[in-house]
Design a protein around this motif. Structure first.
Motif, PDB file in Angstrom:
ATOM      1  N   ASP A 187       0.823  -1.212   0.000  1.00 63.55           N
ATOM      2  CA  ASP A 187       0.000   0.000   0.000  1.00 63.55           C
ATOM      3  C   ASP A 187       0.859   1.265   0.000  1.00 63.55           C
ATOM      4  O   ASP A 187       1.740   1.433   0.850  1.00 63.55           O
ATOM      5  CB  ASP A 187      -0.914  -0.003   1.235  1.00 63.55           C
ATOM      6  N   GLY A 188       0.606   2.120  -1.001  1.00 66.88           N
ATOM      7  CA  GLY A 188       1.304   3.399  -1.074  1.00 66.88           C
ATOM      8  C   GLY A 188       2.691   3.338  -1.665  1.00 66.88           C
ATOM      9  O   GLY A 188       3.371   4.371  -1.747  1.00 66.88           O
ATOM     10  N   THR A 189       3.131   2.155  -2.086  1.00 70.54           N
ATOM     11  CA  THR A 189       4.476   2.025  -2.655  1.00 70.54           C
ATOM     12  C   THR A 189       4.477   2.459  -4.123  1.00 70.54           C
ATOM     13  O   THR A 189       3.634   2.024  -4.903  1.00 70.54           O
ATOM     14  CB  THR A 189       4.964   0.571  -2.556  1.00 70.54           C
ATOM     15  N   ARG A 190       5.415   3.311  -4.479  1.00 72.11           N
ATOM     16  CA  ARG A 190       5.572   3.705  -5.875  1.00 72.11           C
ATOM     17  C   ARG A 190       6.256   2.575  -6.651  1.00 72.11           C
ATOM     18  O   ARG A 190       6.919   1.742  -6.043  1.00 72.11           O
ATOM     19  CB  ARG A 190       6.383   4.998  -5.976  1.00 72.11           C
ATOM     20  N   SER A 191       6.096   2.579  -7.974  1.00 71.68           N
ATOM     21  CA  SER A 191       6.521   1.402  -8.736  1.00 71.68           C
ATOM     22  C   SER A 191       7.234   1.766 -10.025  1.00 71.68           C
ATOM     23  O   SER A 191       6.890   2.738 -10.700  1.00 71.68           O
ATOM     24  CB  SER A 191       5.298   0.529  -9.062  1.00 71.68           C
ATOM     25  N   VAL A 192       8.233   0.930 -10.350  1.00 78.32           N
ATOM     26  CA  VAL A 192       8.993   1.045 -11.590  1.00 78.32           C
ATOM     27  C   VAL A 192       9.169  -0.359 -12.152  1.00 78.32           C
ATOM     28  O   VAL A 192       9.418  -1.307 -11.397  1.00 78.32           O
ATOM     29  CB  VAL A 192      10.375   1.697 -11.352  1.00 78.32           C
ATOM     30  N   VAL A 193       9.037  -0.495 -13.473  1.00 87.28           N
ATOM     31  CA  VAL A 193       9.223  -1.788 -14.132  1.00 87.28           C
ATOM     32  C   VAL A 193      10.289  -1.648 -15.210  1.00 87.28           C
ATOM     33  O   VAL A 193      10.296  -0.674 -15.972  1.00 87.28           O
ATOM     34  CB  VAL A 193       7.900  -2.286 -14.762  1.00 87.28           C
ATOM     35  N   LEU A 194      11.197  -2.611 -15.281  1.00 86.23           N
ATOM     36  CA  LEU A 194      12.133  -2.740 -16.399  1.00 86.23           C
ATOM     37  C   LEU A 194      11.640  -3.868 -17.284  1.00 86.23           C
ATOM     38  O   LEU A 194      11.301  -4.951 -16.782  1.00 86.23           O
ATOM     39  CB  LEU A 194      13.546  -3.083 -15.917  1.00 86.23           C
ATOM     40  N   ALA A 195      11.577  -3.642 -18.593  1.00 87.92           N
ATOM     41  CA  ALA A 195      11.135  -4.685 -19.516  1.00 87.92           C
ATOM     42  C   ALA A 195      11.884  -4.554 -20.834  1.00 87.92           C
ATOM     43  O   ALA A 195      12.211  -3.449 -21.265  1.00 87.92           O
ATOM     44  CB  ALA A 195       9.627  -4.598 -19.751  1.00 87.92           C
ATOM     45  N   HIS A 196      12.104  -5.705 -21.464  1.00 84.98           N
ATOM     46  CA  HIS A 196      12.838  -5.745 -22.735  1.00 84.98           C
ATOM     47  C   HIS A 196      11.890  -6.334 -23.765  1.00 84.98           C
ATOM     48  O   HIS A 196      11.644  -7.542 -23.793  1.00 84.98           O
ATOM     49  CB  HIS A 196      14.095  -6.614 -22.581  1.00 84.98           C
ATOM     50  N   ALA A 197      11.335  -5.472 -24.629  1.00 86.02           N
ATOM     51  CA  ALA A 197      10.288  -5.920 -25.543  1.00 86.02           C
ATOM     52  C   ALA A 197      10.116  -4.909 -26.667  1.00 86.02           C
ATOM     53  O   ALA A 197      10.615  -3.779 -26.593  1.00 86.02           O
ATOM     54  CB  ALA A 197       8.969  -6.090 -24.781  1.00 86.02           C
ATOM     55  N   PHE A 198       9.365  -5.308 -27.696  1.00 86.41           N
ATOM     56  CA  PHE A 198       9.006  -4.423 -28.797  1.00 86.41           C
ATOM     57  C   PHE A 198       7.560  -3.991 -28.560  1.00 86.41           C
ATOM     58  O   PHE A 198       6.631  -4.740 -28.831  1.00 86.41           O
ATOM     59  CB  PHE A 198       9.150  -5.153 -30.131  1.00 86.41           C
ATOM     60  N   VAL A 199       7.385  -2.791 -28.030  1.00 91.96           N
ATOM     61  CA  VAL A 199       6.054  -2.278 -27.713  1.00 91.96           C
ATOM     62  C   VAL A 199       5.482  -1.570 -28.942  1.00 91.96           C
ATOM     63  O   VAL A 199       6.184  -0.801 -29.608  1.00 91.96           O
ATOM     64  CB  VAL A 199       6.106  -1.322 -26.504  1.00 91.96           C
ATOM     65  N   THR A 200       4.218  -1.846 -29.232  1.00 94.30           N
ATOM     66  CA  THR A 200       3.560  -1.251 -30.394  1.00 94.30           C
ATOM     67  C   THR A 200       3.689   0.270 -30.357  1.00 94.30           C
ATOM     68  O   THR A 200       3.421   0.907 -29.341  1.00 94.30           O
ATOM     69  CB  THR A 200       2.073  -1.638 -30.413  1.00 94.30           C
ATOM     70  N   GLY A 201       4.100   0.835 -31.479  1.00 91.91           N
ATOM     71  CA  GLY A 201       4.315   2.279 -31.563  1.00 91.91           C
ATOM     72  C   GLY A 201       5.771   2.655 -31.529  1.00 91.91           C
ATOM     73  O   GLY A 201       6.136   3.782 -31.887  1.00 91.91           O
ATOM     74  N   GLY A 202       6.632   1.725 -31.127  1.00 98.16           N
ATOM     75  CA  GLY A 202       8.064   1.995 -31.118  1.00 98.16           C
ATOM     76  C   GLY A 202       8.634   1.956 -32.522  1.00 98.16           C
ATOM     77  O   GLY A 202       8.101   1.294 -33.419  1.00 98.16           O
TER      78      GLY A 202
END
Length: 381
Positions: free
Chosen positions: A168-183
């Motif tokens: 609860d209340g924790t801020r979040s960051v994600v690292l990901a290695h992928a081809f996201v649509t629009g890139g």
């Protein structure tokens, strides 16, 4: 809290046969200066630390020195595995490295186990999702049928959000290695299409404060919270116009407070030039290209012999030559089909004319005729 988002170091990659280790180390060590000057708390590396699954010893030593400088500058480091990395090798001794502030996220089982760091506003949970090859990852993630990258990343993010819901209340960051649509891709990324459709919709990453993407080599913003940092060096001439950089990401008590770009030094510029060989070698206007990695498109009507060696007498960093004369650029695409009724000698003549831009000489025709006669005799025997 301030984070530095970088990715796709590809330490150990060459550029048209040229060793880049010294240039890579120069640019990557400059990140330590950014950490100090910008008071960065955490450095994020979103995959492809190395260019090969089994990096050369010299590449591993460069990474060791760079990471040591970043740690000495005062940053916690979080690295996730990319499609060029061997996740198993990269993750070796990860538990011990974490004690020194280097957090390696390389295992699928650990993708919902965040690195938790804190500031005056509380905790930030940093989730590192390694590159997920669909056919392999779906078994670990419990996906019964092959459904591609979107399915495995969707399940990975479901697990991340489930863990985050209990913080609860924790801020979040994600690292990901992928081809996201629009890139927007460049010529130097390895396609990630095995196991299904490569593209992943941006909506997969909803529900977190910032997503540090890796894989595409051009810096780009897909949404305020969803960005590619791009590679720190150019790895193809398609990236000649890129301004290589990192993202500086600020989090306040509510989440994402702002993102700004920090340009990186360019150890050697990329340039292209087009024209006839002798003109390029003689034109004083090209003097500024002498220190650049150079790609040359030659327009000579006849293919020059040993053109790259000749170019390197003036441009020591010329690394790529393509012969594309005007007659080739305007050639009739149907011409190869118009071969009906031609004998072997005529087909050979046409092949030379199309490839070289000039008809065979009489002596060359005689040689071709002799070769064809000898070939026919061999077939009869």
């Amino acid at each position: 809290m301030r984070l530095l988002h970088t990715s796709d170091w590809h330490v150990g990659r060459t550029f048209h046969g040229r060793d880049l280790l010294a240039e890579q180390e120069s640019v990557l060590c400059a990140l330590a200066e950014v950490v100090v000057a910008q008071e960065v708390d955490v450095v994020l590396v979103a995959g492809d630390l190395y260019d090969r699954a089994v990096p050369a010893a010299e590449a591993a030593q460069v990474c060791d020195r760079v990471l040591a400088k970043l740690k000495a500058a005062g940053a916690t480091i979080v690295i996730s595995a990319g499609n060029h990395d061997s996740a198993a090798r990269l993750g070796v001794f990860g538990q011990f490295a974490a004690e020194g502030g280097l957090h390696l996220r390389t295992a699928v089982d650990d993708l919902d186990r965040p690195v938790v760091v804190g500031d005056e506003h509380g905790s930030v949970a940093i989730y590192g999702i390694p590159y997920l090859e669909p056919e392999t990852a779906r078994h670990t993630l419990g996906i019964p049928e092959q459904q591609g990258h979107a399915a495995v990343l969707g399940e990975a993010m479901r697990r991340v959000r489930a863990d985050l819901a209990g913080r609860d209340g924790t801020r979040s960051v994600v690292l990901a290695h992928a081809f996201v649509t629009g890139g927007e891709a460049s010529a130097s990324e390895r396609p990630i299409v095995s196991g299904g459709v490569a593209n992943v919709p941006a909506s997969v990453f909803d529900g977190v404060d910032y997503v540090a993407l890796g894989h595409l080599h051009g810096p780009q913003r897909l949404a305020e919270h969803l960005r590619y940092s791009g590679s720190p060096l150019a790895y193809s001439f398609s990236e000649a116009r890129h301004h290589k950089s990192v993202w500086l990401v600020d989090l306040d008590e509510t989440g994402l407070a702002g993102v700004r770009r920090h340009l990186l030094p360019v150890p050697r510029a990329l340039a292209t030039v087009r024209g006839e060989l002798e003109e390029i070698l003689a034109d004083p206007a090209h003097e500024s290209l002498a220190d650049s990695y150079l790609s040359v498109e030659l327009t000579d009507p006849v293919r020059p012999v040993d053109a790259l060696r000749s170019l390197q007498t003036r441009f020591p960093h010329a690394v790529h030559v393509q012969w594309l004369p005007d007659h080739a650029r305007t050639a009739d695409p149907l011409r190869p089909r118009a071969s009906a009724g031609l004998d072997d000698r005529q087909l050979a003549d046409r092949f030379i004319a199309d490839c070289r831009g000039d008809e065979p000489t009489d002596s060359e025709r005689d040689l071709l005729s002799a070769a064809l006669v000898a070939g026919a005799a061999w077939d009869e025997d």
